[in-house]
Motif scaffolding. Structure first.
Motif, PDB file in Angstrom:
ATOM      1  N   ILE A 179       0.851  -1.185   0.000  1.00 52.86           N
ATOM      2  CA  ILE A 179       0.000   0.000   0.000  1.00 52.86           C
ATOM      3  C   ILE A 179       0.882   1.229   0.000  1.00 52.86           C
ATOM      4  O   ILE A 179       1.919   1.253   0.660  1.00 52.86           O
ATOM      5  CB  ILE A 179      -0.896   0.006   1.252  1.00 52.86           C
ATOM      6  CG1 ILE A 179      -1.734  -1.261   1.313  1.00 52.86           C
ATOM      7  CG2 ILE A 179      -1.811   1.221   1.262  1.00 52.86           C
ATOM      8  CD1 ILE A 179      -2.367  -1.490   2.651  1.00 52.86           C
ATOM      9  N   GLN A 180       0.474   2.236  -0.729  1.00 47.05           N
ATOM     10  CA  GLN A 180       1.167   3.518  -0.667  1.00 47.05           C
ATOM     11  C   GLN A 180       0.175   4.597  -0.256  1.00 47.05           C
ATOM     12  O   GLN A 180      -0.896   4.750  -0.846  1.00 47.05           O
ATOM     13  CB  GLN A 180       1.771   3.863  -2.026  1.00 47.05           C
ATOM     14  CG  GLN A 180       2.559   5.157  -1.975  1.00 47.05           C
ATOM     15  CD  GLN A 180       2.974   5.653  -3.346  1.00 47.05           C
ATOM     16  OE1 GLN A 180       2.979   4.915  -4.315  1.00 47.05           O
ATOM     17  NE2 GLN A 180       3.306   6.926  -3.416  1.00 47.05           N
ATOM     18  N   LEU A 181       0.543   5.345   0.773  1.00 48.95           N
ATOM     19  CA  LEU A 181      -0.255   6.478   1.216  1.00 48.95           C
ATOM     20  C   LEU A 181       0.601   7.711   1.061  1.00 48.95           C
ATOM     21  O   LEU A 181       1.744   7.725   1.513  1.00 48.95           O
ATOM     22  CB  LEU A 181      -0.676   6.312   2.679  1.00 48.95           C
ATOM     23  CG  LEU A 181      -1.438   5.043   3.021  1.00 48.95           C
ATOM     24  CD1 LEU A 181      -1.569   4.901   4.520  1.00 48.95           C
ATOM     25  CD2 LEU A 181      -2.800   5.045   2.378  1.00 48.95           C
ATOM     26  N   ASP A 236      -1.664   1.448   9.082  1.00 49.16           N
ATOM     27  CA  ASP A 236      -1.560   2.903   8.970  1.00 49.16           C
ATOM     28  C   ASP A 236      -2.776   3.533   8.296  1.00 49.16           C
ATOM     29  O   ASP A 236      -2.973   4.740   8.381  1.00 49.16           O
ATOM     30  CB  ASP A 236      -0.318   3.285   8.148  1.00 49.16           C
ATOM     31  CG  ASP A 236       0.954   2.744   8.767  1.00 49.16           C
ATOM     32  OD1 ASP A 236       0.960   2.610  10.005  1.00 49.16           O
ATOM     33  OD2 ASP A 236       1.902   2.458   8.022  1.00 49.16           O
ATOM     34  N   VAL A 237      -3.576   2.709   7.629  1.00 51.61           N
ATOM     35  CA  VAL A 237      -4.647   3.249   6.795  1.00 51.61           C
ATOM     36  C   VAL A 237      -5.649   4.045   7.619  1.00 51.61           C
ATOM     37  O   VAL A 237      -6.016   5.168   7.268  1.00 51.61           O
ATOM     38  CB  VAL A 237      -5.354   2.123   6.009  1.00 51.61           C
ATOM     39  CG1 VAL A 237      -6.553   2.658   5.253  1.00 51.61           C
ATOM     40  CG2 VAL A 237      -4.387   1.472   5.041  1.00 51.61           C
ATOM     41  N   GLN A 238      -6.047   3.453   8.732  1.00 52.46           N
ATOM     42  CA  GLN A 238      -7.082   4.088   9.543  1.00 52.46           C
ATOM     43  C   GLN A 238      -6.626   5.465  10.043  1.00 52.46           C
ATOM     44  O   GLN A 238      -7.354   6.458   9.907  1.00 52.46           O
ATOM     45  CB  GLN A 238      -7.419   3.189  10.730  1.00 52.46           C
ATOM     46  CG  GLN A 238      -8.759   3.528  11.359  1.00 52.46           C
ATOM     47  CD  GLN A 238      -9.103   2.558  12.471  1.00 52.46           C
ATOM     48  OE1 GLN A 238      -8.550   1.475  12.563  1.00 52.46           O
ATOM     49  NE2 GLN A 238     -10.012   2.952  13.330  1.00 52.46           N
ATOM     50  N   ALA A 239      -5.404   5.516  10.560  1.00 52.54           N
ATOM     51  CA  ALA A 239      -4.867   6.787  11.058  1.00 52.54           C
ATOM     52  C   ALA A 239      -4.758   7.799   9.923  1.00 52.54           C
ATOM     53  O   ALA A 239      -5.066   8.984  10.096  1.00 52.54           O
ATOM     54  CB  ALA A 239      -3.505   6.553  11.690  1.00 52.54           C
ATOM     55  N   ASP A 247      -8.736  -5.988   3.198  1.00 54.47           N
ATOM     56  CA  ASP A 247      -8.167  -5.425   4.420  1.00 54.47           C
ATOM     57  C   ASP A 247      -8.279  -3.901   4.413  1.00 54.47           C
ATOM     58  O   ASP A 247      -8.629  -3.291   5.426  1.00 54.47           O
ATOM     59  CB  ASP A 247      -6.701  -5.839   4.555  1.00 54.47           C
ATOM     60  CG  ASP A 247      -6.556  -7.323   4.804  1.00 54.47           C
ATOM     61  OD1 ASP A 247      -7.565  -7.937   5.204  1.00 54.47           O
ATOM     62  OD2 ASP A 247      -5.462  -7.870   4.595  1.00 54.47           O
ATOM     63  N   ILE A 248      -7.991  -3.296   3.251  1.00 54.19           N
ATOM     64  CA  ILE A 248      -8.109  -1.840   3.147  1.00 54.19           C
ATOM     65  C   ILE A 248      -9.552  -1.420   3.405  1.00 54.19           C
ATOM     66  O   ILE A 248      -9.828  -0.473   4.150  1.00 54.19           O
ATOM     67  CB  ILE A 248      -7.660  -1.345   1.746  1.00 54.19           C
ATOM     68  CG1 ILE A 248      -6.177  -1.614   1.534  1.00 54.19           C
ATOM     69  CG2 ILE A 248      -7.968   0.143   1.577  1.00 54.19           C
ATOM     70  CD1 ILE A 248      -5.701  -1.288   0.138  1.00 54.19           C
ATOM     71  N   GLN A 253     -10.439  -1.463   7.017  1.00 53.33           N
ATOM     72  CA  GLN A 253      -9.867  -0.310   7.723  1.00 53.33           C
ATOM     73  C   GLN A 253     -10.677   0.961   7.431  1.00 53.33           C
ATOM     74  O   GLN A 253     -10.886   1.785   8.311  1.00 53.33           O
ATOM     75  CB  GLN A 253      -8.408  -0.100   7.294  1.00 53.33           C
ATOM     76  CG  GLN A 253      -7.470  -1.204   7.710  1.00 53.33           C
ATOM     77  CD  GLN A 253      -7.390  -1.350   9.212  1.00 53.33           C
ATOM     78  OE1 GLN A 253      -7.352  -0.372   9.946  1.00 53.33           O
ATOM     79  NE2 GLN A 253      -7.391  -2.591   9.683  1.00 53.33           N
ATOM     80  N   LEU A 254     -11.113   1.102   6.188  1.00 55.24           N
ATOM     81  CA  LEU A 254     -11.900   2.271   5.815  1.00 55.24           C
ATOM     82  C   LEU A 254     -13.229   2.278   6.554  1.00 55.24           C
ATOM     83  O   LEU A 254     -13.723   3.316   6.994  1.00 55.24           O
ATOM     84  CB  LEU A 254     -12.154   2.304   4.306  1.00 55.24           C
ATOM     85  CG  LEU A 254     -10.937   2.545   3.419  1.00 55.24           C
ATOM     86  CD1 LEU A 254     -11.347   2.566   1.958  1.00 55.24           C
ATOM     87  CD2 LEU A 254     -10.263   3.855   3.778  1.00 55.24           C
ATOM     88  N   ARG A 255     -13.800   1.087   6.689  1.00 54.88           N
ATOM     89  CA  ARG A 255     -15.068   1.006   7.418  1.00 54.88           C
ATOM     90  C   ARG A 255     -14.856   1.377   8.877  1.00 54.88           C
ATOM     91  O   ARG A 255     -15.682   2.071   9.474  1.00 54.88           O
ATOM     92  CB  ARG A 255     -15.623  -0.411   7.317  1.00 54.88           C
ATOM     93  CG  ARG A 255     -16.232  -0.712   5.964  1.00 54.88           C
ATOM     94  CD  ARG A 255     -16.584  -2.171   5.837  1.00 54.88           C
ATOM     95  NE  ARG A 255     -17.569  -2.600   6.820  1.00 54.88           N
ATOM     96  CZ  ARG A 255     -17.853  -3.874   7.066  1.00 54.88           C
ATOM     97  NH1 ARG A 255     -17.243  -4.823   6.419  1.00 54.88           N
ATOM     98  NH2 ARG A 255     -18.754  -4.177   7.976  1.00 54.88           N
ATOM     99  N   LYS A 256     -13.750   0.913   9.430  1.00 52.14           N
ATOM    100  CA  LYS A 256     -13.457   1.248  10.830  1.00 52.14           C
ATOM    101  C   LYS A 256     -13.255   2.745  10.988  1.00 52.14           C
ATOM    102  O   LYS A 256     -13.573   3.319  12.017  1.00 52.14           O
ATOM    103  CB  LYS A 256     -12.206   0.507  11.297  1.00 52.14           C
ATOM    104  CG  LYS A 256     -12.469  -0.949  11.635  1.00 52.14           C
ATOM    105  CD  LYS A 256     -11.213  -1.592  12.174  1.00 52.14           C
ATOM    106  CE  LYS A 256     -11.445  -3.058  12.490  1.00 52.14           C
ATOM    107  NZ  LYS A 256     -10.176  -3.747  12.770  1.00 52.14           N
ATOM    108  N   ALA A 257     -12.706   3.386   9.958  1.00 51.91           N
ATOM    109  CA  ALA A 257     -12.444   4.827  10.029  1.00 51.91           C
ATOM    110  C   ALA A 257     -13.658   5.636   9.588  1.00 51.91           C
ATOM    111  O   ALA A 257     -13.579   6.849   9.473  1.00 51.91           O
ATOM    112  CB  ALA A 257     -11.245   5.165   9.150  1.00 51.91           C
ATOM    113  N   GLN A 258     -14.748   4.959   9.331  1.00 55.03           N
ATOM    114  CA  GLN A 258     -15.995   5.623   8.920  1.00 55.03           C
ATOM    115  C   GLN A 258     -15.856   6.377   7.590  1.00 55.03           C
ATOM    116  O   GLN A 258     -16.555   7.353   7.350  1.00 55.03           O
ATOM    117  CB  GLN A 258     -16.490   6.593   9.998  1.00 55.03           C
ATOM    118  CG  GLN A 258     -16.910   5.934  11.287  1.00 55.03           C
ATOM    119  CD  GLN A 258     -18.105   5.028  11.117  1.00 55.03           C
ATOM    120  OE1 GLN A 258     -19.055   5.375  10.429  1.00 55.03           O
ATOM    121  NE2 GLN A 258     -18.080   3.851  11.701  1.00 55.03           N
TER     122      GLN A 258
END
Lengths: 194, 164
Positions: free
Chosen positions: B85-87, B96-99, B133-134, B137-142
């Motif tokens: 993944i690249q952010l 790190d995605v959620q943060a 998985d991404i 994480q996006l769902r967790k981060a709303q």
């Protein structure tokens, strides 16, 4: 006075074009004109506790699409090519088993959906499925709904649904969307062949 | 006749180029306005999938990108060939995605936050495990509005051939 006036030299603007060209070429090179496009989707909200007792849905109202790790499709317990998926999904959504849908043109089969309102497409893939295949399947399922909406708009308004303006034809779009509500549910992926 | 010819030669005027800077400036301003400078340095190779039912992403300022794919050739010594993944400008792990999403959301104004869209730009060969998985994480981060970045195929039939 006359002498003073003569003393102010005219600014040489001959190289202005060169400078402008230089900047122009810089922006030409750095510009990326690509417009971002993609399939819009909505994710379900995350819930810590799993929903207890999900509302029962009749077997006939569920259209199961399974994709395995070799990117093969199993639709309603039948092996299918991706090119056939759209027609199959449209047949299912438009089936009109209980006869309550007036705009449907389906066959009214007893083993397919009651009406578009109740019809749910359930998509499940494997963790080994390729993203390309997943997008293709999503695309076909969305296209099935869009095609049906297109047909309805053509019949009722003599226009293509896809080409309607989201602001001008807001009411019509809302109505057609309600006639064929998009219900695609995604199950947690399997992990069989990684 | 000869006399007339001579006259014509002499009368050939120089092309007036005084409007050239204006034209060039006009083009310059157009490109200056149309340019989007915020392009990240792609560290993963992304060969987008193809789809026909695609919609344009309006308002680039509301879009946050998540890239996924195999690292490019020059990063392969260090990071291997497995899809990553690249952010923003750096490789990231799934945790790190959620943060990242929350941080991106904080940077936007209150009224724009609900309209935030996550654009997933992934290579078509990436396995769904990573994408799932991404998504989790996006769902967790709303961050529920997502967009699977894809290209309009030049030839629709190519969509159904096996190699794509």
């Amino acid at each position: 006075m006359a002498r003073n006036k003569r003393a102010i030299p005219e600014i040489n603007a001959g190289s202005m074009a060169d400078i402008a060209f230089l900047l122009l070429i810089f922006y030409l090179v750095t510009t990326t004109m690509d417009t971002d496009k993609g399939i819009n989707r909505k994710l379900p909200p995350y819930d810590e506790e799993l929903v207890q007792d999900p509302p029962p849905i009749k077997e006939r109202n569920i259209f199961t699409v399974l994709v395995n790790s070799n990117d093969q499709l199993l639709v309603e317990d039948e092996y299918l090519e991706i090119s056939q998926l759209r027609a199959k999904a449209m047949e299912f959504i438009d089936n009109n088993g209980d006869g309550s849908c007036e705009h449907c043109k389906g066959y009214g089969m007893s083993n397919s959906s009651d009406n578009p309102d109740k019809a749910v497409i359930s998509l499940q893939n494997d963790r080994g499925t390729s993203y390309g295949m997943y997008v293709k399947v999503q695309n076909e399922l969305v296209a099935a709904y869009e095609d049906l909406r297109d047909q309805l708009a053509e019949r009722d308004y003599g226009r293509s649904y896809r080409e309607m303006d989201p602001e001008e034809d807001e009411e019509i779009i809302k109505e057609i969307k309600n006639a064929y509500p998009q219900k695609i549910s995604e199950a947690e992926p399997l992990n069989i062949g990684g | 006749m000869a006399v007339i010819k001579k006259k014509k030669d002499k009368a050939l005027p120089a092309v007036n180029t005084s409007a050239l800077p204006d034209i060039v400036f006009m083009l310059l301003f157009f490109f200056m306005v149309a340019t989007v400078m915020r392009e990240v340095d792609l560290k993963v190779a992304v060969n987008k999938p193809q789809a026909t039912e695609i919609q344009k992403l309006e308002r680039k300022s509301l879009v946050t990108y998540i890239y996924a794919g195999a690292p490019r050739q020059k990063y392969q010594d260090k990071f291997g060939k497995a899809p990553r993944i690249q952010l923003n400008d750096a490789f990231a792990s799934i945790d790190d995605v959620q943060a990242f999403v929350i941080q991106e959301r904080e940077a936007k104004s209150e009224e724009e936050r609900p309209m935030m869209t996550m654009s997933i730009k992934a290579d078509k060969s990436v396995k769904m495990g990573l994408i799932t998985d991404i998504k989790l994480q996006l769902r967790k981060a709303q961050a529920l509005k997502i967009n699977y970045s894809s290209l309009q195929p030049k030839n629709v039939d190519a969509l159904y051939s096996s190699e794509n």
